[in-house]
Design a protein around this motif. Structure first.
Motif, PDB file in Angstrom:
ATOM      1  N   GLY A 114      41.760 134.478  78.024  1.00  0.00           N
ATOM      2  CA  GLY A 114      40.529 134.293  78.123  1.00  0.00           C
ATOM      3  C   GLY A 114      40.001 132.959  78.923  1.00  0.00           C
ATOM      4  N   THR A 115      40.371 131.847  78.461  1.00  0.00           N
ATOM      5  CA  THR A 115      40.336 130.435  79.160  1.00  0.00           C
ATOM      6  C   THR A 115      40.813 130.625  80.593  1.00  0.00           C
ATOM      7  N   MET A 116      41.889 131.258  81.023  1.00  0.00           N
ATOM      8  CA  MET A 116      42.289 131.450  82.472  1.00  0.00           C
ATOM      9  C   MET A 116      41.316 132.165  83.176  1.00  0.00           C
ATOM     10  N   GLN A 117      40.754 133.245  82.554  1.00  0.00           N
ATOM     11  CA  GLN A 117      39.640 134.201  83.172  1.00  0.00           C
ATOM     12  C   GLN A 117      38.575 133.574  83.421  1.00  0.00           C
ATOM     13  N   VAL A 118      37.895 132.655  82.526  1.00  0.00           N
ATOM     14  CA  VAL A 118      36.594 131.841  82.366  1.00  0.00           C
ATOM     15  C   VAL A 118      36.781 130.934  83.237  1.00  0.00           C
ATOM     16  N   SER A 119      37.809 129.991  83.618  1.00  0.00           N
ATOM     17  CA  SER A 119      38.133 129.044  84.337  1.00  0.00           C
ATOM     18  C   SER A 119      38.675 129.452  85.901  1.00  0.00           C
ATOM     19  N   GLU A 120      38.551 130.839  86.159  1.00  0.00           N
ATOM     20  CA  GLU A 120      38.983 131.479  87.230  1.00  0.00           C
ATOM     21  C   GLU A 120      40.660 130.962  87.927  1.00  0.00           C
ATOM     22  N   GLN A 121      41.359 131.058  86.855  1.00  0.00           N
ATOM     23  CA  GLN A 121      42.817 130.649  87.222  1.00  0.00           C
ATOM     24  C   GLN A 121      43.197 131.920  87.593  1.00  0.00           C
ATOM     25  N   THR A 122      43.072 133.237  86.990  1.00  0.00           N
ATOM     26  CA  THR A 122      43.613 134.384  87.510  1.00  0.00           C
ATOM     27  C   THR A 122      43.213 134.629  88.848  1.00  0.00           C
ATOM     28  N   ASP A 123      42.029 134.265  89.527  1.00  0.00           N
ATOM     29  CA  ASP A 123      41.828 134.338  90.912  1.00  0.00           C
ATOM     30  C   ASP A 123      42.657 133.675  91.650  1.00  0.00           C
ATOM     31  N   THR A 124      43.055 132.461  91.076  1.00  0.00           N
ATOM     32  CA  THR A 124      43.807 131.546  91.998  1.00  0.00           C
ATOM     33  C   THR A 124      45.058 132.216  92.051  1.00  0.00           C
ATOM     34  N   LEU A 125      45.648 132.990  90.965  1.00  0.00           N
ATOM     35  CA  LEU A 125      46.998 133.471  91.140  1.00  0.00           C
ATOM     36  C   LEU A 125      46.976 134.571  92.281  1.00  0.00           C
TER      37      LEU A 125
END
Length: 386
Positions: A237-248
């Protein structure tokens, strides 16, 4: 009579007396204004309809009355203006829309065309599914993607080892401690009642069946849901909110391959091992308490457990643990990757993931128990009592 002498008394009679003020010079005659026929007609008509109104011609600017203009080119000051010294002339208002009269011969003004008929919207165009249904469908879709990637061998091995270490050794202490106290609590309930009935040789078999079939898999899964599932949901959830998944995705990595698949496999592989260890510790703590408190020998407890248990009991416990681990990992990851709303959304997703995981564990436990132990139930204790 005597009078005061004036200046005329001293002048000769034939002397012309000049005026006291110079005479007013005469104004040269103004050349006649040339008017267009339309202007002359409008002026004559207005002068005839206005009785007693004085008509004066004064020079005015070209913007005073645009309707009265000279036909021939002339300076802007030579324009025709109507002026009444006492009262204003009536103002004529022009309208482009003729009044609607019953007896007019003119054709009626065309009505505006009706708006084009728009097709009705689709049935579910404005319907938004509830968030629980949307997340449930996301969990099912995520489970299918994980299964496909496992079959095709698309697994991130280094991340898988890290998650195995986290789920297995990281959760072993809490799981073993919980299993030991649950086993001792059931020992207190069973040993006293069975001893009064003279069935103390059956206590070990009853404890072993209860721990292997229901208690150990469920308790271990509940502990894993509270410790591991909440961590999965919070991290993703934190990765999704901080857009880290988009970075991947920008870096060329799939978030499902790198984040979801290792976590699901770690729960499916580590939870059965935790269940076996917890079962062994729970049965050992039960035998120790029965011997120390109630005077039932440890050898009697262990022998009764050996006679009551069947290989299928342990296999069913392992299958349940794998199903529970898959439920925990898939629900937690699905709730994590569908998080939005900042820190508040992360907290809500974590709490909801744990609750849904627990409900799914209990429902799956009931379904699997009906499937595994509906036929042939009640035969295991015969061997334990013999």
């Amino acid at each position: 009579p005597l009078s005061w002498p004036t200046r005329d008394s001293f002048l000769p009679a034939d002397t012309a007396i000049p005026h006291r003020f110079p005479p007013t010079p005469t104004r040269p005659p103004r050349p006649p204004l040339s008017r267009s026929p339309a202007t002359a007609t409008a002026t004559d008509t207005m002068s005839s309809t206005t009785a007693g109104a004085a008509l004066l011609l004064r020079p005015t600017s070209a913007t005073t009355n645009p309707l009265l203009r000279l036909a021939s080119p002339c300076p802007k000051s030579h324009l025709l203006r109507l002026h009444s010294p006492r009262r204003r002339l009536p103002v004529l208002r022009l309208s482009l829309t003729p009044p609607a009269t019953a007896g007019s011969n003119s054709a009626p003004s065309p009505s505006p065309p009706p708006p084009s008929a728009t097709p009705p919207p689709p049935l579910f165009s404005n319907w938004t599914p509830p968030r629980a249904i949307w997340r449930g469908l996301s969990a099912l879709l995520l489970a299918g993607q994980v299964f496909h990637r496992v079959l095709t061998g698309r697994v991130h091995r280094r991340n898988l080892l890290a998650q195995l270490r986290r789920v297995g050794p990281g959760s072993a202490g809490v799981s073993l401690l919980t299993a030991a106290f649950v086993g001792m609590a059931f020992t207190i309930q069973f040993v006293r009642e069975f001893t009064r009935l003279g069935l103390h040789r059956s206590v070990g078999g009853v404890l072993a069946l209860a721990l292997a079939r229901e208690l150990t898999p469920v308790v271990t899964a509940v502990v894993a849901a509270g410790r591991v599932g909440s961590a999965f949901a919070a991290e993703l959830g934190t990765m999704q909110v901080s857009e880290q998944t988009d970075t991947l995705r920008v870096l060329g990595s799939q978030p499902i391959d790198y984040l979801v698949v290792p976590r699901v496999l770690a729960c499916v592989l580590a939870l059965p091992v935790l269940t076996l260890i917890s079962f062994a510790l729970g049965l050992a703590s039960s035998a120790f308490l029965a011997d120390a408190v109630f005077g039932v020998s440890t050898s009697i407890i262990l022998e009764s457990a050996r006679k009551a248990l069947r290989p299928w009991d342990l296999i069913s416990a392992l299958i349940k643990s794998q199903v529970f681990g898959a439920i925990i990992a898939v629900v937690s990851c699905a709730w994590g990757v569908t998080t939005h709303g900042g820190a508040k959304g992360v907290g809500e997703s974590t709490t909801s993931a744990v609750v849904i995981s627990l409900v799914g564990i209990f429902i799956a436990d009931f379904a699997l128990s009906c499937l595994f132990f509906q036929a042939g139930a009640g035969d295991s204790l015969k061997h334990a009592m013999g």
